[in-house]
Design a protein around this motif. Sequence first.
Motif, PDB file in Angstrom:
ATOM      1  N   SER A  95       0.850  -1.193   0.000  1.00 50.99           N
ATOM      2  CA  SER A  95       0.000   0.000   0.000  1.00 50.99           C
ATOM      3  C   SER A  95       0.888   1.245   0.000  1.00 50.99           C
ATOM      4  O   SER A  95       2.090   1.168   0.287  1.00 50.99           O
ATOM      5  N   ASP A  96       0.317   2.386  -0.351  1.00 50.97           N
ATOM      6  CA  ASP A  96       1.090   3.638  -0.364  1.00 50.97           C
ATOM      7  C   ASP A  96       1.676   3.920   1.016  1.00 50.97           C
ATOM      8  O   ASP A  96       2.829   4.319   1.151  1.00 50.97           O
TER       9      ASP A  96
ATOM     10  N   SER B  21      -5.858  -7.812  17.396  1.00 55.83           N
ATOM     11  CA  SER B  21      -5.867  -6.889  16.267  1.00 55.83           C
ATOM     12  C   SER B  21      -4.429  -6.572  15.900  1.00 55.83           C
ATOM     13  O   SER B  21      -3.679  -6.010  16.698  1.00 55.83           O
ATOM     14  N   THR B  22      -4.036  -6.936  14.677  1.00 59.46           N
ATOM     15  CA  THR B  22      -2.626  -6.872  14.304  1.00 59.46           C
ATOM     16  C   THR B  22      -2.253  -5.633  13.500  1.00 59.46           C
ATOM     17  O   THR B  22      -1.078  -5.419  13.219  1.00 59.46           O
ATOM     18  N   ALA B  23      -3.233  -4.848  13.082  1.00 57.51           N
ATOM     19  CA  ALA B  23      -2.884  -3.613  12.364  1.00 57.51           C
ATOM     20  C   ALA B  23      -3.961  -2.566  12.605  1.00 57.51           C
ATOM     21  O   ALA B  23      -5.136  -2.890  12.801  1.00 57.51           O
ATOM     22  N   GLU B  24      -3.532  -1.329  12.584  1.00 61.38           N
ATOM     23  CA  GLU B  24      -4.494  -0.236  12.634  1.00 61.38           C
ATOM     24  C   GLU B  24      -5.149  -0.120  11.257  1.00 61.38           C
ATOM     25  O   GLU B  24      -4.510  -0.381  10.226  1.00 61.38           O
ATOM     26  N   TRP B  25      -6.402   0.315  11.233  1.00 56.38           N
ATOM     27  CA  TRP B  25      -7.129   0.442   9.956  1.00 56.38           C
ATOM     28  C   TRP B  25      -6.414   1.374   8.981  1.00 56.38           C
ATOM     29  O   TRP B  25      -6.531   1.220   7.757  1.00 56.38           O
ATOM     30  N   THR B  26      -5.621   2.311   9.497  1.00 56.30           N
ATOM     31  CA  THR B  26      -4.955   3.293   8.632  1.00 56.30           C
ATOM     32  C   THR B  26      -3.968   2.648   7.655  1.00 56.30           C
ATOM     33  O   THR B  26      -3.604   3.247   6.650  1.00 56.30           O
ATOM     34  N   LYS B  27      -3.502   1.438   7.966  1.00 53.44           N
ATOM     35  CA  LYS B  27      -2.565   0.770   7.063  1.00 53.44           C
ATOM     36  C   LYS B  27      -3.281   0.105   5.898  1.00 53.44           C
ATOM     37  O   LYS B  27      -2.660  -0.236   4.899  1.00 53.44           O
ATOM     38  N   PHE B  28      -4.568  -0.124   6.041  1.00 50.67           N
ATOM     39  CA  PHE B  28      -5.338  -0.800   4.990  1.00 50.67           C
ATOM     40  C   PHE B  28      -6.623  -0.033   4.710  1.00 50.67           C
ATOM     41  O   PHE B  28      -7.713  -0.586   4.632  1.00 50.67           O
ATOM     42  N   SER B  29      -6.455   1.282   4.554  1.00 48.83           N
ATOM     43  CA  SER B  29      -7.631   2.152   4.545  1.00 48.83           C
ATOM     44  C   SER B  29      -8.496   2.001   3.301  1.00 48.83           C
ATOM     45  O   SER B  29      -9.709   2.181   3.372  1.00 48.83           O
ATOM     46  N   THR B  30      -7.906   1.638   2.147  1.00 46.71           N
ATOM     47  CA  THR B  30      -8.777   1.511   0.962  1.00 46.71           C
ATOM     48  C   THR B  30      -9.738   0.335   1.126  1.00 46.71           C
ATOM     49  O   THR B  30     -10.906   0.433   0.744  1.00 46.71           O
ATOM     50  N   THR B  31      -9.250  -0.751   1.717  1.00 48.54           N
ATOM     51  CA  THR B  31     -10.134  -1.901   1.964  1.00 48.54           C
ATOM     52  C   THR B  31     -11.222  -1.541   2.973  1.00 48.54           C
ATOM     53  O   THR B  31     -12.394  -1.909   2.807  1.00 48.54           O
ATOM     54  N   VAL B  32     -10.833  -0.801   4.004  1.00 50.73           N
ATOM     55  CA  VAL B  32     -11.815  -0.423   5.015  1.00 50.73           C
ATOM     56  C   VAL B  32     -12.862   0.521   4.408  1.00 50.73           C
ATOM     57  O   VAL B  32     -14.070   0.353   4.618  1.00 50.73           O
ATOM     58  N   ALA B  33     -12.396   1.477   3.581  1.00 48.68           N
ATOM     59  CA  ALA B  33     -13.346   2.387   2.928  1.00 48.68           C
ATOM     60  C   ALA B  33     -14.315   1.598   2.041  1.00 48.68           C
ATOM     61  O   ALA B  33     -15.521   1.853   2.030  1.00 48.68           O
ATOM     62  N   LYS B  34     -13.765   0.616   1.332  1.00 45.90           N
ATOM     63  CA  LYS B  34     -14.602  -0.223   0.466  1.00 45.90           C
ATOM     64  C   LYS B  34     -15.651  -0.959   1.305  1.00 45.90           C
ATOM     65  O   LYS B  34     -16.834  -1.002   0.954  1.00 45.90           O
ATOM     66  N   ALA B  35     -15.206  -1.505   2.427  1.00 47.14           N
ATOM     67  CA  ALA B  35     -16.141  -2.226   3.308  1.00 47.14           C
ATOM     68  C   ALA B  35     -17.248  -1.302   3.809  1.00 47.14           C
ATOM     69  O   ALA B  35     -18.373  -1.736   4.044  1.00 47.14           O
ATOM     70  N   LEU B  36     -16.923  -0.018   3.940  1.00 49.24           N
ATOM     71  CA  LEU B  36     -17.915   0.941   4.423  1.00 49.24           C
ATOM     72  C   LEU B  36     -18.692   1.575   3.266  1.00 49.24           C
ATOM     73  O   LEU B  36     -19.322   2.619   3.425  1.00 49.24           O
TER      74      LEU B  36
ATOM     75  N   SER C 283      -9.643   4.697  -4.494  1.00 52.78           N
ATOM     76  CA  SER C 283      -8.566   3.785  -4.875  1.00 52.78           C
ATOM     77  C   SER C 283      -7.221   4.117  -4.241  1.00 52.78           C
ATOM     78  O   SER C 283      -6.287   3.329  -4.317  1.00 52.78           O
ATOM     79  N   THR C 284      -7.073   5.276  -3.623  1.00 50.09           N
ATOM     80  CA  THR C 284      -5.764   5.580  -3.026  1.00 50.09           C
ATOM     81  C   THR C 284      -5.889   5.726  -1.507  1.00 50.09           C
ATOM     82  O   THR C 284      -6.962   6.033  -0.986  1.00 50.09           O
ATOM     83  N   ASP C 285      -4.758   5.517  -0.830  1.00 52.16           N
ATOM     84  CA  ASP C 285      -4.745   5.637   0.627  1.00 52.16           C
ATOM     85  C   ASP C 285      -5.107   7.050   1.082  1.00 52.16           C
ATOM     86  O   ASP C 285      -5.825   7.207   2.075  1.00 52.16           O
ATOM     87  N   THR C 286      -4.594   8.064   0.359  1.00 55.08           N
ATOM     88  CA  THR C 286      -4.889   9.442   0.786  1.00 55.08           C
ATOM     89  C   THR C 286      -6.391   9.706   0.785  1.00 55.08           C
ATOM     90  O   THR C 286      -6.931  10.247   1.752  1.00 55.08           O
ATOM     91  N   GLU C 287      -7.057   9.303  -0.302  1.00 55.96           N
ATOM     92  CA  GLU C 287      -8.517   9.521  -0.369  1.00 55.96           C
ATOM     93  C   GLU C 287      -9.242   8.730   0.719  1.00 55.96           C
ATOM     94  O   GLU C 287     -10.178   9.229   1.336  1.00 55.96           O
ATOM     95  N   ALA C 288      -8.796   7.482   0.916  1.00 52.62           N
ATOM     96  CA  ALA C 288      -9.485   6.620   1.885  1.00 52.62           C
ATOM     97  C   ALA C 288      -9.325   7.155   3.304  1.00 52.62           C
ATOM     98  O   ALA C 288     -10.286   7.221   4.075  1.00 52.62           O
TER      99      ALA C 288
END
Length: 490
Positions: free
Chosen positions: A173-174, A421-436, A442-447
Amino acid sequence: MQFIETRGNDGVKAKEVSFSEAILSPITSFGGIYVPQSIPKFDIAFLEKHKNSHYKTLALDVLQSFEIDIDEATIKEALNRYDDFDDPSNPVPLTKIEEDCFVSELYHGQTRAFKDMALQPFGYILAKEAQKRGENYLIMAATSGDTGPATLETFKNQKNIQVACLYPYGGTSDVQRLQMVTEEAENLKVIGVHGNFDDTQNSLKELLASEDFKAELEDRNIKLSAANSVNFGRIIFQIIYHLHSYLELVRQNEITMGENVYLVVPSGNFGNILGAYYAKKGGLPVEKLLLASNVNNILTDLIDKGEYDMSSRELIQTESPAMDILKSSNVERVLFDKFGAERTKELMELLNTTGKYTLTADELVLIQEDFEATYSDDDECEAYIAKYYAKQGYIMDPHTATCMKSYEQSTPKNLKTIVYSTAEWTKFSTTVAKALGQSEISTDTEALEWIKNNTSEVVPPMIDGLFSKEIKHATIVHTDGIKDEMLKFL
Ligand SMILES: *Cc1c(COP(=O)(O)O)cnc(C)c1O
């Protein structure tokens, strides 16, 4: 305490070594790994003693119970690394998300993933040992995203240690890439490699095995070490938080001392759950260790059916990339513990030659006494992220989300469950945004921006600040260019 080899001794290497030797040179006879001669007691008496202990006090006692050859002052300095976590008074908070389910958050360190829990203090101890002996070490890591940042962070500016991290360019990820390429210190090198994680890891293995490269290191008076989780120096720090999380449940009056709990661990290389296994073996009251994985469910097959088969599988890329692993190194330590060195050597040789092994029915029973397993695909993970956000306002990362199926389906007894919990959501934010529901992001900054603006979550400064930091490592090479880059660096 001395450390012994999982595949037995070849008559050339020392039969047993001290902790400091095991962490500086973690490779043993026949390609095995080091394990402690025995597991200390972490029983009720031990837990009672630490009912009100600070994390660092508990940690010191756990380390000293292994009688390691590291002096108390050095251990204490290493443990002071936890003072840089969000809440120095409690580096591993436990959050209630259901009446009987609690999340142990292992990601409150600098790089926002659980790798900091072990790598931070481990890196300090390894560097101090190297300095004490006047030896120079090179640590090389191929990373799919979380190990790299944590390894660079722990060793930066440490004398006698040089670190090189290889990452698949475009395969992280970015946020993960920026965490590495913006690290600034003389002793660090970060190299992007054209190819996927497997290509990167294979070229690293080839390089480390080449006589030519070994000779170059020898000329420069540099030894090789490793900071991956085959190094017992990482595992020892991964026992502590399992004890701590149990004690937190006692302190929060959710359980009484001695009551059994379920532990759910999202697993890849099996280091985290191995720490839990050792805690249970030492006496921590655990009903079952529930292993969670993604569709690369080779560990699920091992625990359900006794079959470990890499030969019929291709690695699948998922939204929980830290668990996209087929060769899970720490399983070997459980095999050794249950079946001894001879059988472990036999099984590991089968794995090397045929790509698979099968446990006997009796052996499987022994594994299932401690372990149970489930796996979730990406859609299920996203659904769990959405569910716990809607229900509790709690945002979890996709690795943590693989645990929720275990909690919902595999905890039949009326007992409390701890999910790691092994990671903060900020490391995988595009997936979390998608789930929401934001699948077009598509980018970490936007997510990060969207989640910050639409939930009550905050983005911590170490993530937020990455996007304006200067890039220090712009090197990107093809696999055949790694060696030249390394020689330039060394
Ligand atoms: C490393 C990692 C894992 C897997 O842990 P193992 O100890 O290798 O089983 C799971 N989740 C995240 C976020 C990780 O970084």
